[in-house]
Enzyme design. Structure first.
Site, PDB file in Angstrom:
ATOM      1  N   LYS A  32       0.860  -1.195   0.000  1.00 43.54           N
ATOM      2  CA  LYS A  32       0.000   0.000   0.000  1.00 43.54           C
ATOM      3  C   LYS A  32       0.889   1.236   0.000  1.00 43.54           C
ATOM      4  O   LYS A  32       1.792   1.355   0.819  1.00 43.54           O
ATOM      5  CB  LYS A  32      -0.898   0.024   1.234  1.00 43.54           C
ATOM      6  N   ASP A  59      -3.468   4.396  -1.904  1.00 46.32           N
ATOM      7  CA  ASP A  59      -4.413   4.862  -0.882  1.00 46.32           C
ATOM      8  C   ASP A  59      -4.411   6.394  -0.840  1.00 46.32           C
ATOM      9  O   ASP A  59      -3.797   6.999   0.038  1.00 46.32           O
ATOM     10  CB  ASP A  59      -3.954   4.262   0.461  1.00 46.32           C
ATOM     11  N   LEU A  60      -5.097   7.017  -1.816  1.00 46.05           N
ATOM     12  CA  LEU A  60      -5.105   8.491  -1.877  1.00 46.05           C
ATOM     13  C   LEU A  60      -6.452   9.081  -1.455  1.00 46.05           C
ATOM     14  O   LEU A  60      -6.583  10.307  -1.381  1.00 46.05           O
ATOM     15  CB  LEU A  60      -4.734   8.973  -3.295  1.00 46.05           C
ATOM     16  N   LYS A  61      -7.448   8.254  -1.232  1.00 43.20           N
ATOM     17  CA  LYS A  61      -8.744   8.691  -0.668  1.00 43.20           C
ATOM     18  C   LYS A  61      -9.299   9.952  -1.349  1.00 43.20           C
ATOM     19  O   LYS A  61      -9.463  10.992  -0.718  1.00 43.20           O
ATOM     20  CB  LYS A  61      -8.611   8.946   0.834  1.00 43.20           C
ATOM     21  N   ASP A  64     -13.831  14.878  -4.243  1.00 39.93           N
ATOM     22  CA  ASP A  64     -13.941  16.172  -4.938  1.00 39.93           C
ATOM     23  C   ASP A  64     -15.216  16.129  -5.765  1.00 39.93           C
ATOM     24  O   ASP A  64     -16.010  15.183  -5.650  1.00 39.93           O
ATOM     25  CB  ASP A  64     -12.688  16.396  -5.805  1.00 39.93           C
ATOM     26  N   ILE A  65     -15.433  17.110  -6.622  1.00 33.56           N
ATOM     27  CA  ILE A  65     -16.638  17.075  -7.460  1.00 33.56           C
ATOM     28  C   ILE A  65     -16.517  15.904  -8.443  1.00 33.56           C
ATOM     29  O   ILE A  65     -15.403  15.480  -8.802  1.00 33.56           O
ATOM     30  CB  ILE A  65     -16.876  18.411  -8.203  1.00 33.56           C
ATOM     31  N   THR A 119     -11.680   5.748  10.866  1.00 29.05           N
ATOM     32  CA  THR A 119     -11.713   5.216  12.243  1.00 29.05           C
ATOM     33  C   THR A 119     -11.274   6.283  13.257  1.00 29.05           C
ATOM     34  O   THR A 119     -11.488   6.113  14.448  1.00 29.05           O
ATOM     35  CB  THR A 119     -10.831   3.957  12.370  1.00 29.05           C
ATOM     36  N   ARG A 211       3.030  -1.146  10.781  1.00 23.26           N
ATOM     37  CA  ARG A 211       4.123  -1.243  11.753  1.00 23.26           C
ATOM     38  C   ARG A 211       4.432  -2.636  12.288  1.00 23.26           C
ATOM     39  O   ARG A 211       5.615  -2.914  12.530  1.00 23.26           O
ATOM     40  CB  ARG A 211       3.882  -0.238  12.885  1.00 23.26           C
TER      41      ARG A 211
HETATM   42  O1  C5P Z   1       1.028   0.684  11.122  1.00 23.21           O
HETATM   43  P1  C5P Z   1      -0.397   0.231  11.003  1.00 23.21           P
HETATM   44  O2  C5P Z   1      -0.574  -1.268  10.890  1.00 23.21           O
HETATM   45  O3  C5P Z   1      -1.287   0.837  12.077  1.00 23.21           O
HETATM   46  O4  C5P Z   1      -0.849   0.826   9.582  1.00 23.21           O
HETATM   47  C1  C5P Z   1      -2.178   0.767   9.137  1.00 23.21           C
HETATM   48  C2  C5P Z   1      -2.292   1.458   7.811  1.00 23.21           C
HETATM   49  O5  C5P Z   1      -3.673   1.511   7.444  1.00 23.21           O
HETATM   50  C3  C5P Z   1      -1.796   2.899   7.796  1.00 23.21           C
HETATM   51  O6  C5P Z   1      -1.277   3.173   6.487  1.00 23.21           O
HETATM   52  C4  C5P Z   1      -3.038   3.712   8.058  1.00 23.21           C
HETATM   53  O7  C5P Z   1      -2.981   4.995   7.498  1.00 23.21           O
HETATM   54  C5  C5P Z   1      -4.097   2.859   7.334  1.00 23.21           C
HETATM   55  N1  C5P Z   1      -5.458   3.031   7.821  1.00 23.21           N
HETATM   56  C6  C5P Z   1      -5.829   2.800   9.137  1.00 23.21           C
HETATM   57  N2  C5P Z   1      -7.123   2.977   9.522  1.00 23.21           N
HETATM   58  C7  C5P Z   1      -8.047   3.369   8.634  1.00 23.21           C
HETATM   59  C8  C5P Z   1      -7.699   3.601   7.305  1.00 23.21           C
HETATM   60  C9  C5P Z   1      -6.372   3.422   6.928  1.00 23.21           C
HETATM   61  O8  C5P Z   1      -4.987   2.430   9.953  1.00 23.21           O
HETATM   62  N3  C5P Z   1      -9.299   3.495   9.025  1.00 23.21           N
END
Ligand code: C5P
Length: 232
Positions: A32, A59-61, A64-65, A119, A211
């Protein structure tokens, strides 16, 4: 596409990303790429990782219009990413426009998934800042159903929501779930977590793991452990 573990490559530069991926010696995990890395390095980071043989969730989410999102999605499609995403809060019309933009000359397209409520948004901030007063679990399900109506392939959701999304939107509607931690691991800033084995049990299609793999002393072993627990 089957079940898979997607590694969140939340690195600040291409050099750090490639140093990390080089540790996998020929294995090609699904990765990702998020905003930090994409904005730092530009589209070339996608092309280079793709050329190394990895599948990519970009993952650029987008939000916009409709016309702008449609055109942007056409550009992302041609970067040859495998999954891209947008905010369901942009409305069904915006999501439909995004689907129209997802075209490639060979007729294939990336999967498109929606972020429902982040979240990091809780009931209190949703009511106070967004003036949405329904229970947040209902809002998440409503947004998932909107994504389904617009023709999208699935949603990003917490592992705790995956089962309900499948019940409401069908088992073939993809659930991509971050917030994954090993049973004996550090949960960091994630609030609601699940182990890869639990995510498998509740039917997640893809888990996104950052992580626990990227910060591990042995990222390859941590990745293998995720694969073993999630896919078996
Ligand atoms: O390091 P970790 O396992 O927490 O990374 C989770 C990844 O998923 C990160 O890139 C974070 O931005 C993404 N993410 C998230 N919760 C969301 C949407 C995306 O943790 N609701």
């Amino acid at each position: 596409m089957g079940k898979d573990v997607i590694i969140a490559c939340d690195f600040a530069s291409a050099a750090q990303t490639f140093a990390f991926l080089d540790r996998f010696h020929g294995r090609k995990p699904f990765v990702k790429i998020g905003m930090e890395l994409f904005y730092a390095e530009g589209p070339s980071i996608v092309r280079e990782i793709k050329a190394r043989g990895h599948q990519i969730f970009l993952d650029l989410k987008l939000h916009d219009i409709p016309n702008t999102v449609k055109k942007a999605m056409a550009v992302l499609s041609n970067l040859d990413v495998d999954i891209c995403n947008l905010h369901a809060g942009g409305t069904i019309r915006m999501m439909q426009a995004a689907m129209e933009g997802l075209t490639r000359p060979d007729g294939t397209r990336p999967l498109l998934i929606a972020v429902t409520q982040l979240t990091s948004t809780d009931q209190e901030s949703m009511e106070r800042d967004l003036l949405i007063h329904e229970p947040i679990a209902d809002v998440v399900m409503h947004y998932a159903e909107n994504a389904k109506k617009a023709g999208l392939d699935g949603v990003v959701c917490s592992p705790l929501e995956a089962q309900k999304v499948h019940e409401r939107c069908g088992s073939d509607f993809l659930t991509v779930t971050p917030g994954v931690r090993f049973a004996d691991g550090d949960i960091g800033d994630q609030k609601r977590v699940m182990t890869p084995a639990e995510a498998k049990k509740i039917g997640s299609d893809y888990i996104v793991v950052g992580r626990p793999i990227t910060a591990s002393d042995d990222p390859v072993a941590a990745y293998e452990r995720c694969i073993n627990e999630f896919i078996g």
